[in-house]
Scaffold this motif. Structure first.
Motif, PDB file in Angstrom:
ATOM      1  N   ARG A 452       0.836  -1.210   0.000  1.00 46.36           N
ATOM      2  CA  ARG A 452       0.000   0.000   0.000  1.00 46.36           C
ATOM      3  C   ARG A 452       0.873   1.262   0.000  1.00 46.36           C
ATOM      4  O   ARG A 452       0.585   2.228  -0.710  1.00 46.36           O
ATOM      5  N   MET A 453       1.933   1.253   0.779  1.00 50.85           N
ATOM      6  CA  MET A 453       2.829   2.414   0.827  1.00 50.85           C
ATOM      7  C   MET A 453       3.517   2.629  -0.519  1.00 50.85           C
ATOM      8  O   MET A 453       3.694   3.764  -0.961  1.00 50.85           O
ATOM      9  N   LEU A 454       3.869   1.534  -1.188  1.00 47.15           N
ATOM     10  CA  LEU A 454       4.502   1.647  -2.498  1.00 47.15           C
ATOM     11  C   LEU A 454       3.539   2.180  -3.544  1.00 47.15           C
ATOM     12  O   LEU A 454       3.930   2.955  -4.422  1.00 47.15           O
ATOM     13  N   SER A 455       2.283   1.766  -3.466  1.00 42.43           N
ATOM     14  CA  SER A 455       1.312   2.257  -4.440  1.00 42.43           C
ATOM     15  C   SER A 455       1.138   3.765  -4.322  1.00 42.43           C
ATOM     16  O   SER A 455       0.963   4.460  -5.321  1.00 42.43           O
ATOM     17  N   LYS A 456       1.230   4.266  -3.097  1.00 41.18           N
ATOM     18  CA  LYS A 456       1.157   5.713  -2.890  1.00 41.18           C
ATOM     19  C   LYS A 456       2.419   6.397  -3.386  1.00 41.18           C
ATOM     20  O   LYS A 456       2.365   7.434  -4.067  1.00 41.18           O
ATOM     21  N   LYS A 457       3.560   5.810  -3.079  1.00 39.04           N
ATOM     22  CA  LYS A 457       4.840   6.388  -3.482  1.00 39.04           C
ATOM     23  C   LYS A 457       4.980   6.444  -4.997  1.00 39.04           C
ATOM     24  O   LYS A 457       5.428   7.456  -5.559  1.00 39.04           O
ATOM     25  N   ARG A 458       4.619   5.359  -5.669  1.00 35.71           N
ATOM     26  CA  ARG A 458       4.793   5.264  -7.122  1.00 35.71           C
ATOM     27  C   ARG A 458       3.570   5.720  -7.905  1.00 35.71           C
ATOM     28  O   ARG A 458       3.559   5.684  -9.136  1.00 35.71           O
ATOM     29  N   ILE A 459       2.547   6.141  -7.182  1.00 35.10           N
ATOM     30  CA  ILE A 459       1.315   6.666  -7.788  1.00 35.10           C
ATOM     31  C   ILE A 459       0.741   5.639  -8.772  1.00 35.10           C
ATOM     32  O   ILE A 459       0.557   5.898  -9.962  1.00 35.10           O
ATOM     33  N   ILE A 460       0.501   4.453  -8.269  1.00 33.91           N
ATOM     34  CA  ILE A 460      -0.127   3.421  -9.084  1.00 33.91           C
ATOM     35  C   ILE A 460      -1.402   2.954  -8.393  1.00 33.91           C
ATOM     36  O   ILE A 460      -1.531   3.027  -7.168  1.00 33.91           O
ATOM     37  N   ASN A 461      -2.347   2.487  -9.198  1.00 30.31           N
ATOM     38  CA  ASN A 461      -3.587   1.953  -8.652  1.00 30.31           C
ATOM     39  C   ASN A 461      -3.306   0.630  -7.957  1.00 30.31           C
ATOM     40  O   ASN A 461      -2.437  -0.145  -8.375  1.00 30.31           O
ATOM     41  N   GLN A 485      -8.537   1.819   3.501  1.00 28.49           N
ATOM     42  CA  GLN A 485      -7.440   2.475   4.193  1.00 28.49           C
ATOM     43  C   GLN A 485      -7.160   3.806   3.497  1.00 28.49           C
ATOM     44  O   GLN A 485      -7.875   4.209   2.587  1.00 28.49           O
ATOM     45  N   ALA A 486      -6.094   4.474   3.906  1.00 32.17           N
ATOM     46  CA  ALA A 486      -5.788   5.801   3.342  1.00 32.17           C
ATOM     47  C   ALA A 486      -5.678   5.755   1.828  1.00 32.17           C
ATOM     48  O   ALA A 486      -6.086   6.678   1.142  1.00 32.17           O
ATOM     49  N   GLU A 487      -5.102   4.664   1.307  1.00 37.92           N
ATOM     50  CA  GLU A 487      -4.998   4.514  -0.145  1.00 37.92           C
ATOM     51  C   GLU A 487      -6.048   3.492  -0.580  1.00 37.92           C
ATOM     52  O   GLU A 487      -5.820   2.284  -0.543  1.00 37.92           O
ATOM     53  N   THR A 488      -7.209   3.969  -0.983  1.00 37.71           N
ATOM     54  CA  THR A 488      -8.312   3.086  -1.339  1.00 37.71           C
ATOM     55  C   THR A 488      -7.964   2.261  -2.562  1.00 37.71           C
ATOM     56  O   THR A 488      -7.403   2.762  -3.520  1.00 37.71           O
ATOM     57  N   VAL A 489      -8.336   0.970  -2.536  1.00 40.19           N
ATOM     58  CA  VAL A 489      -8.104   0.139  -3.706  1.00 40.19           C
ATOM     59  C   VAL A 489      -9.086   0.538  -4.800  1.00 40.19           C
ATOM     60  O   VAL A 489     -10.192   1.004  -4.541  1.00 40.19           O
ATOM     61  N   SER A 490      -8.674   0.366  -6.044  1.00 38.29           N
ATOM     62  CA  SER A 490      -9.505   0.758  -7.184  1.00 38.29           C
ATOM     63  C   SER A 490     -10.645  -0.212  -7.411  1.00 38.29           C
ATOM     64  O   SER A 490     -11.726   0.180  -7.867  1.00 38.29           O
TER      65      SER A 490
END
Length: 521
Positions: A452-461, A485-490
């Motif tokens: 999840r942290m990587l998806s936010k860092k790399r701006i990927i879904n 969570q903070a980075e909602t799954v698509s």
């Protein structure tokens, strides 16, 4: 899927409120009553529900999909997140070979009724595996899409969207370990004479679930390389179903390895070689990967490193303790040789995905201009969560993820996905650390948090699914918590459709789960 629907019996001579409609008198009378009165779909419409929350069909009441939540949601009320569309994956035995040797869709009527029920429950779409072994089965470049034309028409006719998984691996039924769909017969014929087209372990055992990445650039397949075979398949698929792209087909995942996941077959359960929580074995011993390892070792100035993989890394069912390569000694994963080998092993896997996804992204580019009708490109990775809390993460290393306590092995992968605009799909969203055996140092939650942290860092879904079948409220609540969570799954894929999902006790949990995922939390 077994052709069953669960009903609540209102017959005066019966006191039980749970019965199945099976072949015979009840099923015949039910179908006749449906034809003479009201369609299956209309029974679920809000206007047809009586004051008890159900619908009647001559003595039988269909159990209501209404749900009264009795426990507090673990989701914070202040959370303001978008909705998470739910796809349900087709049954593993959707297709079967008939007596004439042709693949057919099994239980078409039951599937159609199930899709209508799922649509009315709020499910967004269906995930369909498009098997290479079915479409290009008999000879190279001879594609037969008729089975999928029929299935896609059924799905779109039910008002559902599609997540298409282009599957370049074989299908293994987990219940019996048998392959429902193999690789194309013309591929397996080549493999009969050249076992090196498949991944191999250090003892020479090959895994014919997926072609080794060692043949990506070698024209062994009637003049084509493996990459050319994958690209031709993708091109032909898009040409055939262009009219559905964006409007009905909303996601396309590309098979990158065994089970469609970007990994090595380090944990082969189907033939009994591996059992949980074994660390697995490295899969680089086909002659094409070994030739590449030799080249890499020579470039490193260490030609002796190219003769073989680690010889002190245990066996499939070893635990990491006492296995030198996964400890901290001079011949471990921390050594100069260990770092070289793992960088080559994991790097080869990422280059394999990079080459395939580059072609896929280029083909899908024209379907991503319109935000409303865009198509999401997806890449699956394995959820290798056992031994995650050790320093070496051995099960991940053998699978091809160079992820340890000292190195983030998923970051290079996420960076590659970002370049192609691809989403990262991971399983185990239903899992909780304290539900796993503590002595196996599992952490599905830790793995998911890292991703999840990587998806936010790399701006990927980020998209996901469950690894194990869960219908209980705790498991479904955990999915909701992980999705919001903070980075909602698509999107979320429920794995998978079968007769269990429609049983009363499961359906009454599954429907409110879908409704919560459809709500703006």
């Amino acid at each position: 899927m077994a052709e069953k629907l669960m009903f609540s019996c209102q017959c005066p001579e019966r006191r039980s409120y749970n019965c199945y409609f099976k072949d015979g008198f009840l099923r015949k009378n039910f179908r006749r009553n449906i034809r003479n009165s009201v369609s299956m779909a209309s029974l679920f419409k809000r206007g047809s529900l009586n004051k008890w929350g159900g619908s009647f069909v001559k003595g039988f009441r269909i159990l209501s999909m209404a749900y009264r939540e009795t426990s507090r949601s673990i989701i914070l009320e202040t959370s303001k997140q978008k909705r998470v569309p739910i796809f349900v994956m087709m049954p593993v035995d959707t297709f079967a070979i008939d007596t004439s040797g042709v693949f057919k869709i099994r239980k078409v009527k039951a599937l159609a009724m199930s899709m209508k029920a799922l649509k009315l429950a709020g499910v967004h779409g269906i995930t369909v595996e498009v098997w290479w072994g079915i479409v290009e089965r008999s000879s190279p470049l001879d594609y037969n899409w008729s089975l999928y034309e029929e299935l896609f028409k059924m799905i779109s006719g039910s008002g559902l969207k599609l997540h298409v998984a282009l599957s370049f691996h074989s299908s293994i039924q987990s219940s019996n370990g048998k392959r429902a769909v193999k690789l194309p017969s013309w591929i397996t014929e080549i493999g009969h004479f050249n076992r090196n087209i498949y991944y191999q372990d250090q003892n020479g055992f090959s895994n014919d679930d997926y072609l080794t990445l060692g043949v990506d650039h070698i024209p062994l397949f009637c003049g084509r390389t493996a990459l050319q075979c994958y690209e031709d398949f993708m091109v032909h698929f898009l040409n055939k179903f262009e009219y559905l792209m964006g409007s009905v087909i909303k996601e396309v995942s590309i098979g990158l390895g065994p089970s469609g996941e970007l990994r090595y077959p380090a944990h082969p359960f189907a033939d009994g070689r591996w059992r949980f929580p074994g660390i697995g074995e490295f899969q680089c011993y086909d002659k094409y990967m070994m030739e590449d390892l030799k080249r890499a070792a020579c470039l490193e100035g260490k030609p002796e490193w190219g003769d073989k993989g680690p010889q002190n890394a245990g066996r499939y069912n070893s635990h990491p303790y006492g296995v030198p390569f996964f400890e901290t000694g001079g011949e471990s994963f921390l050594s100069e040789y260990g770092r070289f080998f793992l960088e080559w092993y994991s790097g080869s896997l990422i280059r394999h995905a990079d080459a395939i996804l580059a072609k896929a992204a280029n083909l899908l580019k024209k379907y991503q201009d319109n935000a409303l009708d865009s198509v999401l490109l997806v890449a699956n990775i394995g959820g290798i969560y056992w031994w995650y809390q050790t320093e070496a993460h051995p099960a991940e290393l053998t699978a091809g993820y160079y992820n340890t306590a000292l190195r983030d092995g998923y970051d290079p992968l996420a960076s590659m996905l970002s370049r192609h605009g691809a989403a990262l799909h991971i399983s185990c969203l239903e899992m909780i650390d304290n539900e796993t055996p503590s002595n196996y140092r599992c952490s599905p939650e830790g793995l998911l948090q890292q991703i999840r942290m990587l998806s936010k860092k790399r701006i990927i879904n980020l998209t996901g699914r469950n690894a194990d079948e869960r219908f209980d409220k705790d498991g479904l609540r955990q999915i909701i918590a992980n999705c919001y969570q903070a980075e909602t799954v698509s999107s979320f894929t429920y794995f998978r459709m079968n007769e269990k999902i429609f049983r009363v006790e499961n359906w009454n949990n599954f429907v409110p789960f879908v409704k919560k995922m459809n709500a703006d939390l």
